[in-house]
Design an enzyme around this catalytic site. Sequence first.
Site, mmCIF file in Angstrom:
data_model
loop_
_atom_site.group_PDB
_atom_site.id
_atom_site.type_symbol
_atom_site.label_atom_id
_atom_site.label_comp_id
_atom_site.label_asym_id
_atom_site.label_seq_id
_atom_site.Cartn_x
_atom_site.Cartn_y
_atom_site.Cartn_z
ATOM 1 N N CYS A 1 -0.107 7.724 -10.701
ATOM 2 C CA CYS A 1 -0.274 6.529 -9.632
ATOM 3 C C CYS A 1 -1.719 6.148 -9.590
ATOM 4 O O CYS A 1 -2.612 7.068 -9.657
ATOM 5 C CB CYS A 1 0.168 6.935 -8.186
ATOM 6 N N TYR A 12 -1.104 0.043 -10.429
ATOM 7 C CA TYR A 12 -1.626 -1.343 -9.764
ATOM 8 C C TYR A 12 -2.756 -1.828 -10.338
ATOM 9 O O TYR A 12 -3.610 -0.933 -10.788
ATOM 10 C CB TYR A 12 -1.397 -1.268 -8.235
ATOM 11 N N TYR A 20 0.881 -1.082 0.241
ATOM 12 C CA TYR A 20 0.062 -0.058 -0.069
ATOM 13 C C TYR A 20 0.813 1.280 0.084
ATOM 14 O O TYR A 20 1.873 1.426 0.748
ATOM 15 C CB TYR A 20 -0.931 -0.088 1.264
ATOM 16 N N SER A 21 0.546 2.224 -0.856
ATOM 17 C CA SER A 21 1.210 3.379 -0.893
ATOM 18 C C SER A 21 1.002 4.335 0.391
ATOM 19 O O SER A 21 -0.151 4.374 0.997
ATOM 20 C CB SER A 21 0.768 4.329 -1.991
ATOM 21 N N GLU A 70 3.760 4.709 -10.571
ATOM 22 C CA GLU A 70 3.479 3.492 -9.860
ATOM 23 C C GLU A 70 1.997 3.319 -9.874
ATOM 24 O O GLU A 70 0.991 4.093 -9.270
ATOM 25 C CB GLU A 70 3.637 3.783 -8.169
HETATM 26 P P1 FAD Z 1 -7.178 -10.159 -3.143
HETATM 27 O O1 FAD Z 1 -7.716 -10.860 -2.233
HETATM 28 O O2 FAD Z 1 -5.626 -10.281 -3.261
HETATM 29 O O3 FAD Z 1 -7.971 -10.223 -4.605
HETATM 30 C C1 FAD Z 1 -7.006 -9.650 -5.617
HETATM 31 C C2 FAD Z 1 -7.245 -10.484 -6.948
HETATM 32 O O4 FAD Z 1 -8.698 -10.706 -6.968
HETATM 33 C C3 FAD Z 1 -6.590 -10.237 -8.145
HETATM 34 O O5 FAD Z 1 -5.172 -10.590 -8.046
HETATM 35 C C4 FAD Z 1 -7.363 -10.978 -8.713
HETATM 36 O O6 FAD Z 1 -7.035 -12.251 -9.246
HETATM 37 C C5 FAD Z 1 -8.740 -11.235 -8.402
HETATM 38 N N1 FAD Z 1 -9.621 -9.908 -8.879
HETATM 39 C C6 FAD Z 1 -9.511 -8.627 -8.618
HETATM 40 N N2 FAD Z 1 -10.538 -7.710 -9.251
HETATM 41 C C7 FAD Z 1 -11.311 -8.836 -10.086
HETATM 42 C C8 FAD Z 1 -12.293 -8.858 -10.861
HETATM 43 N N3 FAD Z 1 -12.837 -7.661 -11.305
HETATM 44 N N4 FAD Z 1 -12.953 -10.016 -11.422
HETATM 45 C C9 FAD Z 1 -12.229 -11.116 -11.104
HETATM 46 N N5 FAD Z 1 -11.335 -11.193 -10.376
HETATM 47 C C10 FAD Z 1 -10.584 -9.944 -9.973
HETATM 48 N N6 FAD Z 1 -4.511 -0.430 -2.878
HETATM 49 C C11 FAD Z 1 -5.145 0.424 -2.275
HETATM 50 O O7 FAD Z 1 -6.330 0.330 -1.762
HETATM 51 N N7 FAD Z 1 -4.555 1.446 -1.757
HETATM 52 C C12 FAD Z 1 -3.199 1.849 -2.091
HETATM 53 O O8 FAD Z 1 -2.751 2.967 -1.874
HETATM 54 C C13 FAD Z 1 -2.388 0.788 -2.823
HETATM 55 N N8 FAD Z 1 -1.118 0.853 -3.148
HETATM 56 C C14 FAD Z 1 -0.681 0.064 -3.776
HETATM 57 C C15 FAD Z 1 0.628 0.337 -4.197
HETATM 58 C C16 FAD Z 1 1.639 -0.581 -4.885
HETATM 59 C C17 FAD Z 1 3.075 -0.457 -5.299
HETATM 60 C C18 FAD Z 1 0.741 -1.787 -5.270
HETATM 61 C C19 FAD Z 1 1.551 -2.903 -6.156
HETATM 62 C C20 FAD Z 1 -0.542 -2.054 -4.932
HETATM 63 C C21 FAD Z 1 -1.086 -1.076 -4.423
HETATM 64 N N9 FAD Z 1 -2.413 -1.222 -3.954
HETATM 65 C C22 FAD Z 1 -3.131 -0.393 -3.164
HETATM 66 C C23 FAD Z 1 -3.264 -2.597 -4.286
HETATM 67 C C24 FAD Z 1 -3.163 -3.602 -3.037
HETATM 68 O O9 FAD Z 1 -1.984 -3.915 -2.771
HETATM 69 C C25 FAD Z 1 -3.938 -4.699 -3.129
HETATM 70 O O10 FAD Z 1 -3.740 -5.268 -4.419
HETATM 71 C C26 FAD Z 1 -5.330 -4.543 -3.015
HETATM 72 O O11 FAD Z 1 -5.741 -3.955 -1.813
HETATM 73 C C27 FAD Z 1 -6.143 -6.024 -3.447
HETATM 74 O O12 FAD Z 1 -5.830 -6.681 -2.122
HETATM 75 P P2 FAD Z 1 -6.813 -7.879 -1.435
HETATM 76 O O13 FAD Z 1 -5.923 -8.553 -0.554
HETATM 77 O O14 FAD Z 1 -7.817 -7.193 -0.994
HETATM 78 O O15 FAD Z 1 -7.233 -8.420 -2.905
#
Ligand code: FAD
Length: 402
Positions: free
Chosen positions: A360, A402, A181-182, A400
């Site tokens: 971003c 994602y 997370y940023s 950046e």
């Molecule tokens: P997970 O349970 O990990 O689910 C994600 C997975 O669900 C995906 O990989 C994909 O397989 C599936 N999926 C997602 N959307 C769909 C769809 N529409 N249909 C079908 N499958 C789908 N997030 C923020 O909220 N704020 C930030 O500031 C932020 N900063 C980031 C900075 C960087 C450098 C990076 C790389 C990512 C950042 N993210 C940010 C994103 C964050 O890291 C997570 O990816 C995001 O919160 C989702 O994680 P999760 O565990 O909730 O979802």
Amino acid sequence: MISRLSGGFVCMRVSTGRVPQSDSRMFTVVVAGFGLGVQRQGERRLTVPFSQLQGTMQTIARHGGRISAVLGPDADPAASAAEPVAASAPAPSSSSTTPSKPAAVSHADVPVNLYKPKDPFVGTVTENYSLLADGAIGRVNHITFDLSGGDPQLHYVEGQSIGIIPDGEDAKGKPHKLRLYSIASTRHGDDMAGNTVSLCVRQLQYEKDGETINGVCSTFLCDIEAGAKVKITGPVGKEMLLPEDEDANVIMLATGTGIAPMRTYLRRMFEPAEREKNGWQFKGKAWLFMGAPTTANLLYDDDFNRYEREFPDNFRYTKAISREQQNANGGRMYIQDRVSENAEEIFSWIENPKTHVYMCGLRGMEPGIDEAMTAAAAAKGLDWAELRPALKKAERWHVETY
Ligand code: FAD
Ligand code: A2P
């Protein structure tokens, strides 16, 4: 339709009688002897929207280029008559758009990986509140963690990210992996005490086979309560660091939670307590382009409006509210549409070697921004496909997504 022009120095008058200025159809100008270095030796094709066609051709003529054709969807040959003009202007000076490298961003003393997944820091949630107004779409929260008591102390600078390891196990019974997370707070933290970090988190939700799926970590974070313990790793990232130069100019392109690093920059630049404490008095210009689906989804909007009021000579705030505003084609207003609207000015900022661009948020915005920059560059007689890597090499183009 193709308008063929005789050789020599030309400029073209294009009738605006049949086509409104807001027309967004694309035209390709075929030109020789124009551009920088090797570009001047060959034929180039510059594709621009109608609104920039006239300006592009004037620029080409001013710099001694020879237009041999204009390719467009339905331009009127009769309206595209060429007439000779004197070519006296020199070629574009390389100092204006060739990205120079004043070692703009300092990577010295930037902490990296103070805490790794095998032995994370355990922070305590101090607050967790919604950033959205009534009627907004989805859930986006501002969450703060107390970092005190670590050895080493977990510290960070603006533009970095941290990792969060959510509680619980995955489908295979293994501990969840970290998500990045940023960071949304400056190095001083929101309370200026230097021992907290804040995040801006959107809960991931999507439909699959008629079922609503909640993202693991984003739901864990949005639901978390003050007092809870959370495993934190990092900090990581050197891509989004701010230049140290107080005279730098900063263009920010953000969608949704992509605002997090921009909030840190803007607090560092304009928040009175930050200015007092950080010993860094920003004197340049900052321009934020923010994309959100509705007005109620704009994040940290009150603060940015205040900065604009208090620093009118230093800060501009341009919003693209996709589901309330329309672009020139009647589609959703995205930040790339705002970039196109302001292309001339954005490029005049970029011509200044002190200008940095930060992008971003949604990965999906990258092609749209590239397209808008390609047209804007072409109107200046420049090739974005060459300019972008050069800006990147000069550490002035920071992405950046994602
Ligand atoms: P997970 O349970 O990990 O689910 C994600 C997975 O669900 C995906 O990989 C994909 O397989 C599936 N999926 C997602 N959307 C769909 C769809 N529409 N249909 C079908 N499958 C789908 N997030 C923020 O909220 N704020 C930030 O500031 C932020 N900063 C980031 C900075 C960087 C450098 C990076 C790389 C990512 C950042 N993210 C940010 C994103 C964050 O890291 C997570 O990816 C995001 O919160 C989702 O994680 P999760 O565990 O909730 O979802
Ligand atoms: P929309 O969802 O209306 O299509 P949030 O993360 O709060 O949903 O905000 C993301 C913003 O970015 C929304 O306004 C969203 O518009 C917009 N957006 C979606 N796709 C793109 C894209 N390809 N380029 C630029 N902006 C986009």
